[in-house]
Motif scaffolding. Sequence first.
Motif, PDB file in Angstrom:
ATOM      1  N   SER A 191       0.849  -1.049  -0.163  1.00 14.34           N
ATOM      2  CA  SER A 191       0.092  -0.064  -0.041  1.00 14.34           C
ATOM      3  C   SER A 191       0.779   1.187  -0.027  1.00 14.34           C
ATOM      4  O   SER A 191       0.552   2.243  -0.602  1.00 14.34           O
ATOM      5  CB  SER A 191      -0.899   0.034   1.172  1.00 14.34           C
ATOM      6  OG  SER A 191      -1.843  -1.011   0.969  1.00 14.34           O
ATOM      7  N   THR A 236       0.882   3.942  -2.909  1.00 10.91           N
ATOM      8  CA  THR A 236       0.714   5.434  -2.710  1.00 10.91           C
ATOM      9  C   THR A 236       1.884   6.153  -3.078  1.00 10.91           C
ATOM     10  O   THR A 236       1.538   7.299  -3.710  1.00 10.91           O
ATOM     11  CB  THR A 236       0.631   5.460  -1.222  1.00 10.91           C
ATOM     12  OG1 THR A 236      -0.479   4.868  -0.608  1.00 10.91           O
ATOM     13  CG2 THR A 236       0.489   6.949  -0.656  1.00 10.91           C
ATOM     14  N   SER A 283       0.960   6.701  -6.824  1.00  8.71           N
ATOM     15  CA  SER A 283      -0.267   7.621  -6.921  1.00  8.71           C
ATOM     16  C   SER A 283       0.272   9.310  -6.875  1.00  8.71           C
ATOM     17  O   SER A 283      -0.446   9.942  -7.381  1.00  8.71           O
ATOM     18  CB  SER A 283      -1.122   7.512  -6.014  1.00  8.71           C
ATOM     19  OG  SER A 283      -0.799   7.636  -4.664  1.00  8.71           O
ATOM     20  N   TRP A 343       2.687   2.498   6.551  1.00  5.08           N
ATOM     21  CA  TRP A 343       1.497   2.758   5.738  1.00  5.08           C
ATOM     22  C   TRP A 343       0.846   4.107   6.274  1.00  5.08           C
ATOM     23  O   TRP A 343       0.627   4.933   5.460  1.00  5.08           O
ATOM     24  CB  TRP A 343       0.656   1.566   6.149  1.00  5.08           C
ATOM     25  CG  TRP A 343      -0.625   2.033   5.478  1.00  5.08           C
ATOM     26  CD1 TRP A 343      -1.260   1.931   4.168  1.00  5.08           C
ATOM     27  CD2 TRP A 343      -1.955   2.147   6.248  1.00  5.08           C
ATOM     28  NE1 TRP A 343      -2.551   1.978   4.110  1.00  5.08           N
ATOM     29  CE2 TRP A 343      -3.084   2.270   5.369  1.00  5.08           C
ATOM     30  CE3 TRP A 343      -2.265   2.316   7.671  1.00  5.08           C
ATOM     31  CZ2 TRP A 343      -4.514   2.596   5.682  1.00  5.08           C
ATOM     32  CZ3 TRP A 343      -3.643   2.646   8.078  1.00  5.08           C
ATOM     33  CH2 TRP A 343      -4.520   2.733   7.142  1.00  5.08           C
ATOM     34  N   LEU A 391       0.416   7.860   4.140  1.00  2.00           N
ATOM     35  CA  LEU A 391      -1.006   8.545   4.158  1.00  2.00           C
ATOM     36  C   LEU A 391      -0.716   9.912   4.769  1.00  2.00           C
ATOM     37  O   LEU A 391      -1.457  10.983   3.857  1.00  2.00           O
ATOM     38  CB  LEU A 391      -2.102   8.003   5.008  1.00  2.00           C
ATOM     39  CG  LEU A 391      -2.648   6.654   4.457  1.00  2.00           C
ATOM     40  CD1 LEU A 391      -3.628   6.056   5.535  1.00  2.00           C
ATOM     41  CD2 LEU A 391      -3.183   6.675   3.272  1.00  2.00           C
ATOM     42  N   TRP A 418       0.969  11.702   1.767  1.00  2.00           N
ATOM     43  CA  TRP A 418      -0.042  12.169   0.459  1.00  2.00           C
ATOM     44  C   TRP A 418      -0.984  13.185   0.982  1.00  2.00           C
ATOM     45  O   TRP A 418      -1.426  14.149   0.212  1.00  2.00           O
ATOM     46  CB  TRP A 418      -1.243  10.928   0.416  1.00  2.00           C
ATOM     47  CG  TRP A 418      -1.834  10.801  -0.698  1.00  2.00           C
ATOM     48  CD1 TRP A 418      -1.488  10.034  -1.818  1.00  2.00           C
ATOM     49  CD2 TRP A 418      -3.169  11.306  -1.008  1.00  2.00           C
ATOM     50  NE1 TRP A 418      -2.400  10.158  -2.801  1.00  2.00           N
ATOM     51  CE2 TRP A 418      -3.337  10.952  -2.608  1.00  2.00           C
ATOM     52  CE3 TRP A 418      -3.932  12.240  -0.255  1.00  2.00           C
ATOM     53  CZ2 TRP A 418      -4.472  11.670  -2.985  1.00  2.00           C
ATOM     54  CZ3 TRP A 418      -5.074  12.752  -0.901  1.00  2.00           C
ATOM     55  CH2 TRP A 418      -5.362  12.296  -2.350  1.00  2.00           C
ATOM     56  N   VAL A 453      -3.215   0.998  -8.209  1.00  2.00           N
ATOM     57  CA  VAL A 453      -3.810   2.438  -7.924  1.00  2.00           C
ATOM     58  C   VAL A 453      -4.973   2.729  -8.701  1.00  2.00           C
ATOM     59  O   VAL A 453      -6.254   3.575  -8.215  1.00  2.00           O
ATOM     60  CB  VAL A 453      -2.787   3.437  -8.470  1.00  2.00           C
ATOM     61  CG1 VAL A 453      -3.095   4.869  -8.165  1.00  2.00           C
ATOM     62  CG2 VAL A 453      -1.501   3.244  -7.337  1.00  2.00           C
ATOM     63  N   ALA A 455      -6.967   8.919  -0.943  1.00  2.00           N
ATOM     64  CA  ALA A 455      -5.893   8.564  -0.288  1.00  2.00           C
ATOM     65  C   ALA A 455      -5.871   7.249   0.070  1.00  2.00           C
ATOM     66  O   ALA A 455      -4.780   6.517   0.104  1.00  2.00           O
ATOM     67  CB  ALA A 455      -5.768   9.353   1.005  1.00  2.00           C
ATOM     68  N   PRO A 489      -4.862   3.333  -3.292  1.00  2.00           N
ATOM     69  CA  PRO A 489      -4.085   2.351  -3.036  1.00  2.00           C
ATOM     70  C   PRO A 489      -3.908   1.232  -2.226  1.00  2.00           C
ATOM     71  O   PRO A 489      -3.427   0.169  -2.596  1.00  2.00           O
ATOM     72  CB  PRO A 489      -2.534   3.339  -3.032  1.00  2.00           C
ATOM     73  CG  PRO A 489      -2.958   4.602  -3.368  1.00  2.00           C
ATOM     74  CD  PRO A 489      -4.638   4.958  -2.903  1.00  2.00           C
ATOM     75  N   THR A 490      -4.469   1.733  -0.969  1.00  2.00           N
ATOM     76  CA  THR A 490      -4.660   0.634  -0.162  1.00  2.00           C
ATOM     77  C   THR A 490      -5.700  -0.450  -0.430  1.00  2.00           C
ATOM     78  O   THR A 490      -5.419  -1.666  -0.280  1.00  2.00           O
ATOM     79  CB  THR A 490      -4.951   1.247   1.052  1.00  2.00           C
ATOM     80  OG1 THR A 490      -4.081   2.274   1.772  1.00  2.00           O
ATOM     81  CG2 THR A 490      -5.114   0.200   2.269  1.00  2.00           C
TER      82      THR A 490
END
Length: 339
Positions: A39, A43, A46, A169, A173, A176, A252, A260, A263-264
């Motif tokens: 993830s 991210t 992305s 992770w 975030l 991001w 993605v 946000a 991607p997870t």
Amino acid sequence: MSGRVAAPWAIAAIVLVALPFVYSDPYHLHILVLVLIWSFAYTSWSMMGRFGLVSLGHGGFMGVGAYVTALLWNHAGLTPWIGIPIAMACAGALALVVAYPCFRFRITGHYFALVTLALSGIVLQVITATRDWTGGSLGYTPERTKGSQLVALQFDDKTVWYLIALGVWAIGLVIWYRVDRSMGRYAMEAISEDEDAAAAAGVNVTAEKLKITVISALMTAFAGAMYCQYQMFISPDTVSGIAVSLQMVFAVVVGGIYVALGPTVGAVITLLLAESLRIFFGTGAVGWDNLVYGVLLVTFIIFLPKGILGTLLERRARGGDAARATPSRAAVGSPARPG
């Protein structure tokens, strides 16, 4: 952030941290650790992809992060605490070398994608060709520490790795979110719409593009290093090359490139898909995941360009707007009867 919005996030954070202490099945924790690490990698892609910078070279950055960290540990005795920053610096330098000429001479769109695709292939070939150092296509294993696990960043307890991956992770975030709330976001959106207009408005187009590219490359290299330290085995096919780059794009796009947590969601789908194929079909399904990725990627680009999470949030927002735009009968009163 208001209290009403912060409360669900606080509850989610508590649940995620407490999870391995309540449910500690090794296999499921292993899957969760991989989901969290990938993830973070997705991210990082992305960060560029959401602004129209479609890179197919992130497999190269991830390979640099993984192999440089492992090589420095095995051959120079450098702890990953030092090796990982060096690996990230190498990936950042590689990103600058490749991206600067592209941005300086306005190599954009599918031409930029092809340049980065070549980068991914070159890194894969270099790793394979230097087999005396990297093990080539047979893979590479960092040496097990005979001293402190903390210094070597090698832990046998999956709960420890889950908490580390969860922190990584969360950092992804935060990055991001910070980019999304920065002035650089508006500059990059202007650039993606019209470079000439953005430049005329005073935006340093090359500098802004390089900034987001280097941030993305550094994050991807860090993800590769963390994957290496967790798995304690890497190979060119698992951390570098075109297949890894395409996997990032697929995850993605499917999850949601402009959200946000997109991607997870993509990481959950890709990992569960790969594990399901492995469990149900065994070695007979080798390579099937890439085939499925390709089919699903085309499908989502055509029918769900904003991904699963992005589409759901968009529909929810439309539903809320429609509800607010439609006044209730009580608010407007009953229609007047003719006299």
